[in-house]
Design an enzyme around this catalytic site. Structure first.
Site, mmCIF file in Angstrom:
data_model
loop_
_atom_site.group_PDB
_atom_site.id
_atom_site.type_symbol
_atom_site.label_atom_id
_atom_site.label_comp_id
_atom_site.label_asym_id
_atom_site.label_seq_id
_atom_site.Cartn_x
_atom_site.Cartn_y
_atom_site.Cartn_z
ATOM 1 N NE ARG A 1 73.004 49.326 45.377
ATOM 2 C CZ ARG A 1 74.255 49.797 45.417
ATOM 3 N NH1 ARG A 1 74.753 50.487 44.413
ATOM 4 N NH2 ARG A 1 75.001 49.593 46.479
ATOM 5 C CG ASP B 1 73.493 47.923 49.222
ATOM 6 O OD1 ASP B 1 72.874 47.792 48.140
ATOM 7 O OD2 ASP B 1 74.553 48.576 49.323
ATOM 8 C CD GLU C 1 75.885 50.918 52.251
ATOM 9 O OE1 GLU C 1 76.741 50.220 52.824
ATOM 10 O OE2 GLU C 1 76.148 51.870 51.509
ATOM 11 C CB SER D 1 82.528 52.236 46.545
ATOM 12 O OG SER D 1 81.748 52.960 45.622
ATOM 13 N N GLY E 1 75.952 53.883 41.684
ATOM 14 C CA GLY E 1 76.764 53.859 40.476
ATOM 15 C C GLY E 1 75.927 53.663 39.216
ATOM 16 C CG ASN F 1 74.267 52.894 48.256
ATOM 17 O OD1 ASN F 1 75.407 53.170 48.590
ATOM 18 N ND2 ASN F 1 73.709 51.716 48.538
ATOM 19 C CD GLU G 1 81.700 56.051 47.042
ATOM 20 O OE1 GLU G 1 81.003 55.248 46.403
ATOM 21 O OE2 GLU G 1 81.266 56.743 47.970
ATOM 22 C CE1 TYR H 1 81.259 50.698 41.327
ATOM 23 C CE2 TYR H 1 82.640 50.510 43.282
ATOM 24 C CZ TYR H 1 81.475 50.940 42.659
ATOM 25 O OH TYR H 1 80.534 51.612 43.394
#
Length: 305
Positions: A252, A254, A267, A147, A273, A269, A18, A213
């Site tokens: 964050r 998900d 998951e 990602s 990002g 994070n 990443e 992205y």
């Protein structure tokens, strides 16, 4: 206010898959701190990170903008603790746990938090047979990658070996989960508080690296269309999943919602990002934060730990 932080070093780049995302995140954070008058420098983290930190101007706070291994998995956090440098985000144990989707799910299962059933495949084993508890269609994902790198939706047994081989290129452990048809959400966490959820919509098979992205047609719906009751339920679940791993500061979570309306944690994070396509700044904006204010808020969490 800018002087209260002393010298801040933004650690970015790194050596993970990443890296390119991290370079963008680090630059955005650096520019925001410059704008706010903070004394800040950039360090593109390499194999010689110990020497880089020793050679740098004395660092009062490290802003970790590294995604994936070597930055989000607890190893850098351990180094900074040995060097007595305060840093943003979660600590050693929580970072390592969150980076490992397999062990995160074991913990969530133990706590009774909803997460999809799964099957673990390991490079050291020869098993390529999918368990009936997962079944097709399923999703294969490296256990310790971010990602959406290495993730494939698999519809048939014929496609399974190639997808497994792809995932194993990125990690020795690979998870298979049932494919959940429904809405995908992400919930940013800031200072022990869940920010407004974002619903993600893409014309691609799922919210993959391209959708995250590169693509300009990915839809980010915030505020989302959930009822107040379901938003409350989603935010509560996200915060429970985040805190159960020992995560702090910011991050964050998900989550998928199936067609019955039930939520499933995928998951956490710990260093999401911070690019112009990123989700935490988007949720923070809905909550009244400019990008600069968000960066300063995250920075302040390092001082509070």
């Amino acid at each position: 206010m800018s002087n209260q932080f002393g010298h801040v070093a933004v650690l970015y780049g790194g050596l993970s898959a990443e890296r390119e995302v991290s370079l963008k995140s680090g630059q955005e954070i650096y520019q925001a701190l410059i704008k706010e008058g903070v004394d800040v420098s950039l360090i593109d983290v390499g194999k010689n990170i110990v020497q880089q930190l020793q050679d740098a101007k004395p660092i009062d706070i490290a802003f970790i903008a590294l995604h994936g291994r070597g930055g989000e998995d607890g190893t850098l956090q351990a180094l900074l603790e040995f060097m007595e440098i305060p840093y943003t985000g979660s600590g050693v144990m929580a970072s390592a746990f969150a980076m490992d989707k397999y062990r995160s799910k074991l913990l969530w299962q133990g706590l009774g938090l909803p997460t999809p059933v799964f099957q673990l495949f390991q490079k050291s084993q020869q098993t390529t047979e999918l368990s009936p508890k997962v079944a097709f269609p399923c999703v294969l994902k490296p256990a310790k990658e971010g990602s959406s790198i290495g993730i494939t939706k698999v519809n048939t047994a014929e496609d399974f070996p190639a997808a497994l081989a792809t995932a194993l290129q990125f990690d020795d452990d690979v998870l298979a989960e049932p494919w959940i048809t429904g809405a995908e959400f992400t919930v940013a966490i800031l200072n022990e508080r869940a920010l407004p959820p974002i619903e993600l919509k893409t014309d691609r098979t799922f919210y993959d690296y391209e959708a995250k992205y590169i693509a300009n047609d990915t839809q980010y719906i915030c505020p989302c269309n959930l009822s107040s009751r379901k938003q409350h339920e989603l935010k509560k679940l996200a915060l429970e999943a985040f805190e159960s791993l020992g995560c702090k500061g910011w991050g964050r979570v998900d989550v998928m919602q199936d067609q019955a309306g039930d939520f499933w944690v995928l998951e956490v994070n710990t260093v999401p990002g911070m690019t112009d396509h990123s989700l935490v700044p988007m949720a923070a904006k809905e909550d009244g934060y400019s990008f600069s204010k968000l960066v300063l808020e995250i920075l302040a969490t390092a001082q509070a730990q």
